[in-house]
Write a protein that holds these residues in place. Structure first.
Motif, PDB file in Angstrom:
ATOM      1  N   ILE A  28       0.840  -1.204   0.000  1.00 14.80           N
ATOM      2  CA  ILE A  28       0.000   0.000   0.000  1.00 14.80           C
ATOM      3  C   ILE A  28       0.869   1.246   0.000  1.00 14.80           C
ATOM      4  O   ILE A  28       0.615   2.209  -0.740  1.00 14.80           O
ATOM      5  CB  ILE A  28      -0.935  -0.020   1.226  1.00 14.80           C
ATOM      6  CG1 ILE A  28      -1.971  -1.147   1.070  1.00 14.80           C
ATOM      7  CG2 ILE A  28      -1.641   1.318   1.387  1.00 14.80           C
ATOM      8  CD1 ILE A  28      -2.816  -1.367   2.295  1.00 14.80           C
ATOM      9  N   ARG A  29       1.926   1.245   0.816  1.00 13.81           N
ATOM     10  CA  ARG A  29       2.824   2.407   0.858  1.00 13.81           C
ATOM     11  C   ARG A  29       3.481   2.641  -0.505  1.00 13.81           C
ATOM     12  O   ARG A  29       3.618   3.786  -0.954  1.00 13.81           O
ATOM     13  CB  ARG A  29       3.906   2.186   1.925  1.00 13.81           C
ATOM     14  CG  ARG A  29       3.375   2.147   3.348  1.00 13.81           C
ATOM     15  CD  ARG A  29       2.878   3.531   3.810  1.00 13.81           C
ATOM     16  NE  ARG A  29       2.545   3.520   5.225  1.00 13.81           N
ATOM     17  CZ  ARG A  29       1.354   3.199   5.715  1.00 13.81           C
ATOM     18  NH1 ARG A  29       0.380   2.861   4.869  1.00 13.81           N
ATOM     19  NH2 ARG A  29       1.116   3.216   7.006  1.00 13.81           N
ATOM     20  N   ALA A  30       3.912   1.544  -1.165  1.00 10.52           N
ATOM     21  CA  ALA A  30       4.548   1.683  -2.487  1.00 10.52           C
ATOM     22  C   ALA A  30       3.561   2.255  -3.500  1.00 10.52           C
ATOM     23  O   ALA A  30       3.910   3.121  -4.327  1.00 10.52           O
ATOM     24  CB  ALA A  30       5.070   0.328  -2.956  1.00 10.52           C
ATOM     25  N   ILE A  77      -5.621   5.243   0.132  1.00 10.23           N
ATOM     26  CA  ILE A  77      -5.565   5.653   1.541  1.00 10.23           C
ATOM     27  C   ILE A  77      -6.711   5.018   2.323  1.00 10.23           C
ATOM     28  O   ILE A  77      -6.537   4.603   3.485  1.00 10.23           O
ATOM     29  CB  ILE A  77      -5.605   7.193   1.651  1.00 10.23           C
ATOM     30  CG1 ILE A  77      -4.343   7.805   1.015  1.00 10.23           C
ATOM     31  CG2 ILE A  77      -5.720   7.632   3.105  1.00 10.23           C
ATOM     32  CD1 ILE A  77      -4.378   9.321   0.896  1.00 10.23           C
ATOM     33  N   SER A  78      -7.895   4.917   1.694  1.00 11.58           N
ATOM     34  CA  SER A  78      -9.027   4.272   2.357  1.00 11.58           C
ATOM     35  C   SER A  78      -8.701   2.810   2.667  1.00 11.58           C
ATOM     36  O   SER A  78      -9.036   2.305   3.748  1.00 11.58           O
ATOM     37  CB  SER A  78     -10.271   4.359   1.474  1.00 11.58           C
ATOM     38  OG  SER A  78     -10.660   5.710   1.266  1.00 11.58           O
ATOM     39  N   SER A 174      -1.320   2.343  19.937  1.00 11.68           N
ATOM     40  CA  SER A 174      -1.126   3.791  19.908  1.00 11.68           C
ATOM     41  C   SER A 174      -0.444   4.225  18.613  1.00 11.68           C
ATOM     42  O   SER A 174      -0.819   5.235  18.004  1.00 11.68           O
ATOM     43  CB  SER A 174      -0.285   4.211  21.122  1.00 11.68           C
ATOM     44  OG  SER A 174      -0.022   5.602  21.088  1.00 11.68           O
ATOM     45  N   ARG A 175       0.567   3.427  18.199  1.00 10.92           N
ATOM     46  CA  ARG A 175       1.269   3.757  16.942  1.00 10.92           C
ATOM     47  C   ARG A 175       0.324   3.645  15.749  1.00 10.92           C
ATOM     48  O   ARG A 175       0.322   4.511  14.862  1.00 10.92           O
ATOM     49  CB  ARG A 175       2.459   2.814  16.756  1.00 10.92           C
ATOM     50  CG  ARG A 175       3.332   3.162  15.561  1.00 10.92           C
ATOM     51  CD  ARG A 175       4.386   2.094  15.337  1.00 10.92           C
ATOM     52  NE  ARG A 175       3.783   0.817  14.974  1.00 10.92           N
ATOM     53  CZ  ARG A 175       3.366   0.520  13.743  1.00 10.92           C
ATOM     54  NH1 ARG A 175       3.461   1.417  12.770  1.00 10.92           N
ATOM     55  NH2 ARG A 175       2.850  -0.661  13.485  1.00 10.92           N
ATOM     56  N   LEU A 176      -0.478   2.564  15.722  1.00 10.52           N
ATOM     57  CA  LEU A 176      -1.418   2.379  14.617  1.00 10.52           C
ATOM     58  C   LEU A 176      -2.454   3.492  14.579  1.00 10.52           C
ATOM     59  O   LEU A 176      -2.841   3.968  13.496  1.00 10.52           O
ATOM     60  CB  LEU A 176      -2.104   1.016  14.740  1.00 10.52           C
ATOM     61  CG  LEU A 176      -1.212  -0.208  14.499  1.00 10.52           C
ATOM     62  CD1 LEU A 176      -1.970  -1.489  14.823  1.00 10.52           C
ATOM     63  CD2 LEU A 176      -0.719  -0.256  13.059  1.00 10.52           C
ATOM     64  N   LYS A 177      -2.927   3.929  15.765  1.00 12.49           N
ATOM     65  CA  LYS A 177      -3.885   5.027  15.794  1.00 12.49           C
ATOM     66  C   LYS A 177      -3.248   6.314  15.281  1.00 12.49           C
ATOM     67  O   LYS A 177      -3.902   7.117  14.590  1.00 12.49           O
ATOM     68  CB  LYS A 177      -4.407   5.217  17.219  1.00 12.49           C
ATOM     69  CG  LYS A 177      -5.375   4.122  17.655  1.00 12.49           C
ATOM     70  CD  LYS A 177      -5.898   4.384  19.064  1.00 12.49           C
ATOM     71  CE  LYS A 177      -6.922   3.315  19.472  1.00 12.49           C
ATOM     72  NZ  LYS A 177      -7.424   3.551  20.851  1.00 12.49           N
ATOM     73  N   GLY A 178      -1.955   6.493  15.612  1.00 15.53           N
ATOM     74  CA  GLY A 178      -1.248   7.659  15.084  1.00 15.53           C
ATOM     75  C   GLY A 178      -1.150   7.599  13.561  1.00 15.53           C
ATOM     76  O   GLY A 178      -1.371   8.603  12.873  1.00 15.53           O
ATOM     77  N   ASN A 179      -0.816   6.411  13.030  1.00 14.89           N
ATOM     78  CA  ASN A 179      -0.758   6.240  11.563  1.00 14.89           C
ATOM     79  C   ASN A 179      -2.130   6.481  10.944  1.00 14.89           C
ATOM     80  O   ASN A 179      -2.246   7.068   9.864  1.00 14.89           O
ATOM     81  CB  ASN A 179      -0.273   4.840  11.222  1.00 14.89           C
ATOM     82  CG  ASN A 179       1.187   4.632  11.563  1.00 14.89           C
ATOM     83  OD1 ASN A 179       1.938   5.600  11.764  1.00 14.89           O
ATOM     84  ND2 ASN A 179       1.610   3.383  11.652  1.00 14.89           N
ATOM     85  N   ALA A 183      -3.135   9.140   8.157  1.00 17.09           N
ATOM     86  CA  ALA A 183      -3.811   8.743   6.923  1.00 17.09           C
ATOM     87  C   ALA A 183      -5.114   9.501   6.746  1.00 17.09           C
ATOM     88  O   ALA A 183      -5.463   9.918   5.626  1.00 17.09           O
ATOM     89  CB  ALA A 183      -4.060   7.235   6.931  1.00 17.09           C
ATOM     90  N   LEU A 184      -5.860   9.677   7.838  1.00 17.09           N
ATOM     91  CA  LEU A 184      -7.112  10.425   7.756  1.00 17.09           C
ATOM     92  C   LEU A 184      -6.859  11.876   7.362  1.00 17.09           C
ATOM     93  O   LEU A 184      -7.602  12.457   6.546  1.00 17.09           O
ATOM     94  CB  LEU A 184      -7.844  10.356   9.098  1.00 17.09           C
ATOM     95  CG  LEU A 184      -8.503   9.001   9.443  1.00 17.09           C
ATOM     96  CD1 LEU A 184      -8.977   8.997  10.885  1.00 17.09           C
ATOM     97  CD2 LEU A 184      -9.661   8.707   8.496  1.00 17.09           C
ATOM     98  N   ASN A 185      -5.816  12.480   7.949  1.00 19.54           N
ATOM     99  CA  ASN A 185      -5.476  13.862   7.591  1.00 19.54           C
ATOM    100  C   ASN A 185      -5.072  13.953   6.115  1.00 19.54           C
ATOM    101  O   ASN A 185      -5.466  14.891   5.410  1.00 19.54           O
ATOM    102  CB  ASN A 185      -4.354  14.386   8.488  1.00 19.54           C
ATOM    103  CG  ASN A 185      -4.800  14.576   9.930  1.00 19.54           C
ATOM    104  OD1 ASN A 185      -5.983  14.815  10.190  1.00 19.54           O
ATOM    105  ND2 ASN A 185      -3.864  14.461  10.873  1.00 19.54           N
ATOM    106  N   THR A 186      -4.258  12.952   5.682  1.00 24.25           N
ATOM    107  CA  THR A 186      -3.848  12.938   4.266  1.00 24.25           C
ATOM    108  C   THR A 186      -5.055  12.764   3.366  1.00 24.25           C
ATOM    109  O   THR A 186      -5.184  13.438   2.333  1.00 24.25           O
ATOM    110  CB  THR A 186      -2.843  11.800   4.021  1.00 24.25           C
ATOM    111  OG1 THR A 186      -1.732  11.950   4.895  1.00 24.25           O
ATOM    112  CG2 THR A 186      -2.366  11.807   2.580  1.00 24.25           C
TER     113      THR A 186
END
Length: 580
Positions: A28-30, A77-78, A174-179, A183-186
């Protein structure tokens, strides 16, 4: 110990779950990076086009591609957010299981502490050991107490490990929620960008609809130039196919001639071999026949000689007998004078017998001489027969060496050419390809394979940006339509144009809008249109990066060119999918 094993299993499963999501996350990142790069290039190209051109269908096409790319990015992103939600839910489920496990461990440990508190007096332990019935029983009780203490230590270790695991899961959540928030902001930013792009598209459509008449004239002029370019390209492809077919016919004719010559040579060798075999066979037969006749003649001569010797022995014996008898008779004649006349008659008879014996010997000698003459005649006849067979063999060899008739040659040529074509088709099938006359030669096949192998990695024919993308253009709400068979590249510096792959220049032609160079790469063709000058000529071999010419100046004062990629049927292919 069971708790420890359970803890390790949980750790392994959670680690494996994390790994399974890692691969999807990387993909997905690629994809996001590729889409963001493409979106950035589209924005850059659109910005450059706006600087030099008034609103056009090409700009609308770029805006539509930007909208499509941005929508793909939003969908990506979704998917990323959905995967993050799935991971968070999975970690939450695991966290709840670990908490339940921790509660169970703590309860059991508390129970152990209560039991230990009740038996906290050291005297109880000593009493427990010394109350044993035997030494073995005491040893077993001592081992039990050690195991019990180890079990309590293990409980403490399991509780600490489970607490550490819970904390690790909390950190990961916590890390996943930050990601997810990132992603939501992006995604939010991209959705705003999408709305802006749609507004830009609506504004472009409104402006283009106001220029509908002018656009129609511009498109008609471009279509006229592109129709001329299409005719040149189709003519080049037809000529290249015709030339390839001619070369293939020549190649097949050479192969057929070589095979016919080889077949004739083999036929002459076979005819010579058969003739030699026939002559050898006849020689052996003649030799065997002469040998038998010589043996028969020798047998007859031996028999005659034996008969002659027997006759001589018989005559010697008879002579001796006659002499002995003559001696007796002579003695008697001496005694009997009256019988002299009779003795004279017997002598005359003896002379006659000697004469007959001499005549018989002469007859045997004559018979031997006749046999010898006959043997010589038969040998002479055998020599004549060998000479006749030699002549027949030479006749057969000459007959085999006589060239085939024109009808036979044509039939053999047709058969050999079919065999060679079939071999070429089978070779193409073995490569997973369909036979194509433009790939008949090894060099052309290599160029096709190299061109295909570098799909998505071919160098750009010129430096700059895409000012008109490939494909169909439409103006919503109107009948305006346009088709671009390639991509238009506008230079922002160096106007040089270079070949994108190894090949051969098929044509250099001066058209209304400048020079056009078409390069053949096996069964593929690349077209470089709208050049101010050229540095190559027809039939020249070029490599990837070979300078072909320089861009001409367009109507907006910038150096531009049209780059097209086609196959052997004249089908246009999106150059962006071939270039890196």
């Amino acid at each position: 110990m069971i708790r420890r094993h359970y803890f390790l299993v949980i750790l392994f499963l959670t680690g494996g779950l994390h790994f399974s999501h890692a691969q999807t996350k990387e993909q997905i990142r690629a994809q996001q990076q590729a889409l963001q790069k493409e979106l950035s290039e589209l924005n850059s190209n659109l910005k450059e086009v706006k600087k030099t051109q008034k609103i056009s269908l090409a700009q609308l096409k770029l805006i539509e591609e930007k909208i499509s790319t941005r929508q793909q990015l939003i969908n990506n992103i979704s998917t990323d957010i959905k995967n993050l939600d799935g991971q968070i839910a999975a970690y939450n489920g695991q966290l709840e299981k670990h908490r339940q496990e921790l509660d169970t461990l703590k309860a059991k440990y508390a129970q152990s502490l209560v039991e230990a508190y009740k038996k906290r007096n050291n005297y109880d332990y000593i009493n427990f050991i010394f109350s044993s019935n035997s030494f073995n029983d005491a040893f077993k009780r001592l081992q039990y107490l050690k195991s019990y203490r180890t079990y309590r230590d293990a409980q403490v270790s399991d509780i600490k490990n489970t607490q550490a695991l819970i904390q690790g899961k909390l950190d990961e959540i916590s890390r996943l929620k930050g990601n997810k928030n990132v992603a939501l902001n992006t995604q939010s930013g991209q959705l705003k960008g999408l709305e802006s792009d749609k507004l830009e598209k609506d504004e472009a459509i409104k402006l283009l609809q106001g220029r509908e008449g002018e656009l129609g004239e511009e498109i008609a002029a471009r279509e006229k130039q592109r129709d001329q370019l299409r005719r040149v390209l189709n003519d080049v492809i037809r000529r290249e196919i015709a030339e390839a077919q001619r070369q293939e016919r020549e190649r097949l004719a050479k192969i057929a001639a070589a095979r016919i010559a080889e077949e004739e040579r083999q036929a002459r060798i076979e005819a010579q071999r058969l003739a030699d075999a026939a002559v050898e066979k006849e020689k052996i037969a003649a030799y065997e026949k002469a040998k038998r006749e010589r043996e028969e003649a020798a047998a007859r001569a031996a028999a005659a000689e034996k008969e002659r010797k027997l006759a001589e022995e018989r005559m010697v014996r008879e002579k001796k007998e006659r002499e002995e008898r003559l001696a007796r008779e002579t003695k008697e004649m001496e005694e009997r004078l009256a019988r002299e006349k009779a003795d004279a008659a017997r002598k005359a008879e003896r002379d006659r017998q000697l004469k007959r014996m001499e005549e018989r010997n002469r007859a045997i000698d004559e018979a031997n001489a006749r046999d010898l003459a006959k043997k010589k005649a038969e040998e002479e006849k055998a020599k004549q027969e060998v000479a006749r067979l030699e002549k027949e063999r030479e006749t057969a060899r000459v007959a085999a060496a006589v060239p085939k008739t024109e009808e036979q040659k044509a039939e053999v040529k047709r058969r050999v050419e079919q065999e060679v074509v079939q071999e070429s088709r089978e070779a193409a099938t073995n490569r997973g390809r369909t036979y194509n006359v433009l790939e008949a030669s090894k060099e052309n096949m290599t160029q096709s394979l190299d061109f295909e192998k570098n799909r998505g990695a071919l160098p750009w024919p010129a430096s700059g940006y895409v000012s008109q993308p490939f494909g169909n253009y439409t103006l919503p709400g109107s009948k305006i339509r346009e088709y671009n068979p390639g991509i238009e590249i506008t230079s922002n510096g160096d106007p040089g144009v270079r070949s994108v792959a190894n090949g051969v220049v098929s044509v250099v032609v001066n058209m209304d809008d400048g020079y056009t160079v078409i390069v053949r790469h096996g069964k593929y063709f690349t077209t470089y249109n709208h050049l101010a000058n050229v540095f190559v000529s027809k039939g020249q071999n070029v490599q990837a990066g070979t300078p072909l010419g320089a861009m001409a100046t367009g109507i907006h004062g910038k150096h531009t060119m049209l780059f097209i990629v086609s196959d052997d049927r004249g089908n246009d292919m999106n150059p962006s999918g071939w270039l890196r």
